[in-house]
Design a protein around this motif. Structure first.
Motif, PDB file in Angstrom:
ATOM      1  N   ILE A 283       0.749  -1.148   0.024  1.00 34.08           N
ATOM      2  CA  ILE A 283       0.020  -0.089   0.077  1.00 34.08           C
ATOM      3  C   ILE A 283       0.904   1.250   0.041  1.00 34.08           C
ATOM      4  O   ILE A 283       0.636   2.312   0.416  1.00 34.08           O
ATOM      5  CB  ILE A 283      -1.157   0.060   1.169  1.00 34.08           C
ATOM      6  CG1 ILE A 283      -0.302  -0.044   2.501  1.00 34.08           C
ATOM      7  CG2 ILE A 283      -2.205  -1.189   1.116  1.00 34.08           C
ATOM      8  CD1 ILE A 283      -1.087   0.522   3.544  1.00 34.08           C
ATOM      9  N   SER A 285       1.561   3.161  -2.203  1.00 32.61           N
ATOM     10  CA  SER A 285       1.038   4.296  -2.733  1.00 32.61           C
ATOM     11  C   SER A 285       0.066   5.110  -2.192  1.00 32.61           C
ATOM     12  O   SER A 285      -0.328   6.150  -2.672  1.00 32.61           O
ATOM     13  CB  SER A 285       0.139   3.751  -4.222  1.00 32.61           C
ATOM     14  OG  SER A 285      -0.950   2.896  -3.608  1.00 32.61           O
ATOM     15  N   LEU A 286      -0.499   4.750  -1.084  1.00 29.77           N
ATOM     16  CA  LEU A 286      -1.189   5.486  -0.265  1.00 29.77           C
ATOM     17  C   LEU A 286      -0.351   6.581   0.692  1.00 29.77           C
ATOM     18  O   LEU A 286      -1.114   7.409   1.426  1.00 29.77           O
ATOM     19  CB  LEU A 286      -2.178   4.587   0.665  1.00 29.77           C
ATOM     20  CG  LEU A 286      -3.085   3.836   0.046  1.00 29.77           C
ATOM     21  CD1 LEU A 286      -3.923   2.707   1.077  1.00 29.77           C
ATOM     22  CD2 LEU A 286      -4.053   4.440  -0.969  1.00 29.77           C
ATOM     23  N   ARG A 295      -6.315   8.893   1.831  1.00 25.21           N
ATOM     24  CA  ARG A 295      -6.190   8.299   0.491  1.00 25.21           C
ATOM     25  C   ARG A 295      -6.967   7.028   0.736  1.00 25.21           C
ATOM     26  O   ARG A 295      -6.537   6.171   1.824  1.00 25.21           O
ATOM     27  CB  ARG A 295      -4.737   8.217   0.169  1.00 25.21           C
ATOM     28  CG  ARG A 295      -4.195   9.478  -0.488  1.00 25.21           C
ATOM     29  CD  ARG A 295      -2.521   9.156  -0.821  1.00 25.21           C
ATOM     30  NE  ARG A 295      -2.149  10.450  -1.576  1.00 25.21           N
ATOM     31  CZ  ARG A 295      -1.029  10.139  -1.974  1.00 25.21           C
ATOM     32  NH1 ARG A 295      -0.125   9.400  -1.955  1.00 25.21           N
ATOM     33  NH2 ARG A 295      -0.448  11.215  -2.569  1.00 25.21           N
ATOM     34  N   ASP A 296      -7.759   6.472  -0.125  1.00 28.56           N
ATOM     35  CA  ASP A 296      -8.293   5.170   0.143  1.00 28.56           C
ATOM     36  C   ASP A 296      -7.759   4.228  -0.994  1.00 28.56           C
ATOM     37  O   ASP A 296      -7.462   4.537  -1.916  1.00 28.56           O
ATOM     38  CB  ASP A 296      -9.876   5.439  -0.182  1.00 28.56           C
ATOM     39  CG  ASP A 296     -10.521   5.874   0.855  1.00 28.56           C
ATOM     40  OD1 ASP A 296     -10.179   6.063   2.139  1.00 28.56           O
ATOM     41  OD2 ASP A 296     -11.787   6.234   0.964  1.00 28.56           O
ATOM     42  N   SER A 297      -7.673   2.864  -0.319  1.00 25.64           N
ATOM     43  CA  SER A 297      -7.202   1.918  -1.231  1.00 25.64           C
ATOM     44  C   SER A 297      -8.358   1.258  -2.164  1.00 25.64           C
ATOM     45  O   SER A 297      -9.521   1.995  -1.805  1.00 25.64           O
ATOM     46  CB  SER A 297      -6.947   0.465  -0.588  1.00 25.64           C
ATOM     47  OG  SER A 297      -7.880  -0.095   0.383  1.00 25.64           O
ATOM     48  N   ARG A 298      -8.187   0.618  -2.986  1.00 25.71           N
ATOM     49  CA  ARG A 298      -9.444  -0.154  -3.589  1.00 25.71           C
ATOM     50  C   ARG A 298     -10.193  -0.963  -2.406  1.00 25.71           C
ATOM     51  O   ARG A 298      -9.894  -1.352  -1.344  1.00 25.71           O
ATOM     52  CB  ARG A 298      -9.179  -1.265  -4.706  1.00 25.71           C
ATOM     53  CG  ARG A 298      -8.036  -2.411  -4.149  1.00 25.71           C
ATOM     54  CD  ARG A 298      -7.841  -3.351  -5.188  1.00 25.71           C
ATOM     55  NE  ARG A 298      -6.748  -4.377  -4.932  1.00 25.71           N
ATOM     56  CZ  ARG A 298      -7.216  -5.390  -4.286  1.00 25.71           C
ATOM     57  NH1 ARG A 298      -8.544  -5.728  -4.169  1.00 25.71           N
ATOM     58  NH2 ARG A 298      -6.359  -6.451  -3.945  1.00 25.71           N
ATOM     59  N   TYR A 328      -1.296  -6.425   4.915  1.00 28.83           N
ATOM     60  CA  TYR A 328      -0.641  -5.355   4.205  1.00 28.83           C
ATOM     61  C   TYR A 328       0.874  -4.963   4.608  1.00 28.83           C
ATOM     62  O   TYR A 328       1.106  -5.197   5.606  1.00 28.83           O
ATOM     63  CB  TYR A 328      -1.541  -4.090   4.229  1.00 28.83           C
ATOM     64  CG  TYR A 328      -3.089  -4.491   3.900  1.00 28.83           C
ATOM     65  CD1 TYR A 328      -3.577  -3.980   2.598  1.00 28.83           C
ATOM     66  CD2 TYR A 328      -4.014  -4.822   4.922  1.00 28.83           C
ATOM     67  CE1 TYR A 328      -4.785  -4.526   2.111  1.00 28.83           C
ATOM     68  CE2 TYR A 328      -5.140  -5.080   4.480  1.00 28.83           C
ATOM     69  CZ  TYR A 328      -5.684  -4.958   3.462  1.00 28.83           C
ATOM     70  OH  TYR A 328      -6.972  -4.977   2.933  1.00 28.83           O
ATOM     71  N   THR A 341      -9.984   1.598   8.801  1.00 26.02           N
ATOM     72  CA  THR A 341     -10.768   1.078   7.414  1.00 26.02           C
ATOM     73  C   THR A 341     -12.084   1.662   7.400  1.00 26.02           C
ATOM     74  O   THR A 341     -12.514   2.372   8.290  1.00 26.02           O
ATOM     75  CB  THR A 341     -11.168  -0.491   7.869  1.00 26.02           C
ATOM     76  OG1 THR A 341     -11.949  -0.506   8.974  1.00 26.02           O
ATOM     77  CG2 THR A 341      -9.874  -1.152   8.004  1.00 26.02           C
ATOM     78  N   ARG A 415     -12.400  -0.693   2.857  1.00 31.38           N
ATOM     79  CA  ARG A 415     -11.185  -0.294   2.177  1.00 31.38           C
ATOM     80  C   ARG A 415     -10.138   0.189   3.271  1.00 31.38           C
ATOM     81  O   ARG A 415     -10.571   0.411   4.514  1.00 31.38           O
ATOM     82  CB  ARG A 415     -11.691   1.176   1.473  1.00 31.38           C
ATOM     83  CG  ARG A 415     -12.513   1.021   0.347  1.00 31.38           C
ATOM     84  CD  ARG A 415     -12.818   2.440  -0.329  1.00 31.38           C
ATOM     85  NE  ARG A 415     -13.588   2.413  -1.278  1.00 31.38           N
ATOM     86  CZ  ARG A 415     -13.698   2.219  -2.487  1.00 31.38           C
ATOM     87  NH1 ARG A 415     -12.355   2.287  -3.104  1.00 31.38           N
ATOM     88  NH2 ARG A 415     -14.803   2.306  -3.250  1.00 31.38           N
ATOM     89  N   GLU A 417      -7.752   3.072   4.697  1.00 30.42           N
ATOM     90  CA  GLU A 417      -7.720   4.599   4.461  1.00 30.42           C
ATOM     91  C   GLU A 417      -6.472   5.059   5.355  1.00 30.42           C
ATOM     92  O   GLU A 417      -6.264   4.549   6.464  1.00 30.42           O
ATOM     93  CB  GLU A 417      -8.970   5.053   5.269  1.00 30.42           C
ATOM     94  CG  GLU A 417      -8.790   6.838   4.959  1.00 30.42           C
ATOM     95  CD  GLU A 417      -9.949   7.275   5.847  1.00 30.42           C
ATOM     96  OE1 GLU A 417      -9.963   7.950   6.988  1.00 30.42           O
ATOM     97  OE2 GLU A 417     -11.278   6.893   5.754  1.00 30.42           O
TER      98      GLU A 417
END
Length: 505
Positions: A283, A285-286, A295-298, A328, A341, A415, A417
């Protein structure tokens, strides 16, 4: 006759495969197979003795081995896009060649000439290759038409397979039975793991480093400071390069010449990405956003997940350990983050968003718990897990999200977050207990200063839970535990958690 010999050889070897993976099918009749790669369900094989690059369809019932191109002693392979890069070991055509796999019979296009090549690896348009003749490893910029090979490591013992994890290049040294690693930030070389026989092929798969070692395949955590081998397959002979397709592991075995070489396929135990710490979902990229901006994941769904490494989390969570766990991972950048989350946009959300989180520092082999939380705020009906952490740049972190004992024990969608913060404001982190317990080391009885905890969990040096109890006084009896180093976690009356290392004599 060649096929009969190969079949008999395979039947003999099949009785020797003893461990976690089971043999499924083989390609027979090969002449000293060395490199293998998979592209569009086609297995590409280099045969060093016949100077041939061959192709074999993995999905056809009656597939045959087809010649694709001819080179002098082809060795290691690597697929990039629609191209197969092939190392050439000896002869006037020594070097690296590129084959366009969109063509049925591509002409080998020279990429690099006049140097014997054994292993090939490509990342970010930089080609890494090993040369057993030169006892060295080089880089070559594929985007620069005027580029020349750049030496990055020398004095190696017959370097062969290469693989990259994060900023480290791993090198199999066939000649001295070890795997070394090269720090790509400064090109420093160090020994990663010894005690191999003849390591040849390297692959990173599921976050683990796989090593083909003559008669066996092992894997190891590439991030571990004290790495340990785990045997995957044994009973092989002259194992060379490996290739993966889903849960299938393919191994080239250069058993001999005249059609006795084979490629064996094994079915590995199937784990979903994120099913364990070793194959945690990245993760990164978050991270790095603006302060205060989430920033939220998929969307993730943990309904089909298990709890591999289920003893993790027991040091924080009330009740039993985790059940429907997704792991993660990220690398710290020196900033502070809130991790929680949410169920935004979920069609089948976890009931009431009820999750819990435990976060750890270090490699999977050496996890050190630093924070956990079951409910963000029960007064506001925020039942999602939430932790805060001040990260250290370059340090690996892992965390799990679980729903066991929640309102929806079957799991559901959520998700992850991540929000960058100025400072850590909550008390979700595990606090230090070392100044509140004595004597340490202890012969068995341990005393607590101040408020006594209400619950204690003890993990051994491997991270396995070995002791769990409720506490009714200011002392704890650990006399049943063997001598060793343990991690003690205590839940305090205010429901925070504290931890300390304990030496049992």
């Amino acid at each position: 006759m060649k096929n009969l010999i190969a079949l008999l050889l395979f039947l003999c070897l099949s009785s020797l495969f003893t461990l976690n993976a089971q043999p499924d099918t083989v390609v027979t009749g090969l002449d000293a197979p060395s490199g293998i790669s998979i592209y569009n369900d086609q297995l590409y094989i280099t045969q060093s003795f016949t100077d041939e690059v061959s192709r074999f369809s993995l999905d056809l019932t009656y597939a045959t081995v087809e010649a694709v191109a001819s080179l002098d002693t082809p060795t290691g392979t690597f697929v990039l896009g629609n191209d197969l890069y092939v190392g050439n070991g000896v002869g006037v055509n020594a070097g690296i060649y590129r084959l366009n796999l969109l063509e049925a019979n591509p002409d080998p296009i020279p990429v690099l000439e006049d140097i014997a090549v054994s292993g090939v690896y490509i990342r970010d348009s930089i080609l890494y290759f090993s040369s057993q003749n030169e006892q060295s490893v080089y880089t070559f910029d594929l985007t620069d038409e005027t580029a020349m090979p750049q030496l990055i490591a020398s004095g190696l013992a017959q370097p062969s397979g290469l693989a990259i994890s994060d900023n480290e290049l791993f090198i199999a040294e066939f000649g001295n039975g070890q795997v070394s690693k090269l720090d790509l930030t400064d090109n420093s070389v160090s020994v990663f793991l010894t005690d191999f026989d003849r390591p040849y092929g390297l692959n990173i798969y599921g976050g683990l480093l796989y090593v083909s070692d003559n008669a066996s395949i092992n894997h190891v955590d590439p991030n571990a400071t004290d790495p340990l081998k785990t045997l995957v397959v044994d009973g092989l002979e002259a194992a060379r390069q490996m290739a993966f397709r889903g849960s299938e592991l393919y191994v080239a075995q250069a058993i001999g010449f005249f059609g006795t070489g084979i490629v064996t396929r094994f079915l590995l135990p199937l784990e979903l990405p994120g099913d364990s710490c070793q194959i945690a979902l990245g993760i990164d990229s978050l991270l790095g956003g603006e302060i205060g901006v989430a920033r939220d994941s998929r969307i993730f769904n943990n309904e089909t997940y298990n709890a591999i490494g289920a003893d993790q989390g027991t040091e924080c969570f009330a009740g039993d350990g985790p059940e429907r766990t997704i792991w993660y991972r990220f690398t710290g950048d020196g900033n502070t983050y809130e991790i929680r989350t949410n169920t935004t946009g979920a069609d089948d959300p976890v009931g009431m968003g009820d999750t819990r989180i435990a976060i750890y520092r270090g490699s999977c082999a050496e996890l050190s718990p630093i924070g956990c939380n079951e409910d963000e705020n029960t007064d506001l009906d925020l039942l999602n897990g939430r932790v805060e952490i001040a990260t250290e740049a370059g340090v690996p972190y892992s965390f799990l999200v679980d729903t066991r004992n929640g309102l929806d024990s079957d799991g559901g969608e959520f998700r992850v977050e991540v929000t960058r913060q100025d400072t850590v404001s909550s008390v979700s982190n595990v606090v230090d207990l070392s100044n509140r317990i004595y004597p340490n080391p202890t012969n068995g009885i341990l005393y607590f200063q101040g408020e006594s905890p209400i619950r204690v969990v003890v993990l051994n040096a491997m991270g396995r839970r070995v002791f769990k109890t409720t506490v009714t006084s200011n002392q704890l009896d650990l006399s049943t535990l063997p001598t060793g180093l343990y991690s003690l976690f205590a839940q305090l009356p205010d429901e925070t958690w504290a931890s300390s290392k304990v030496i049992k004599r």
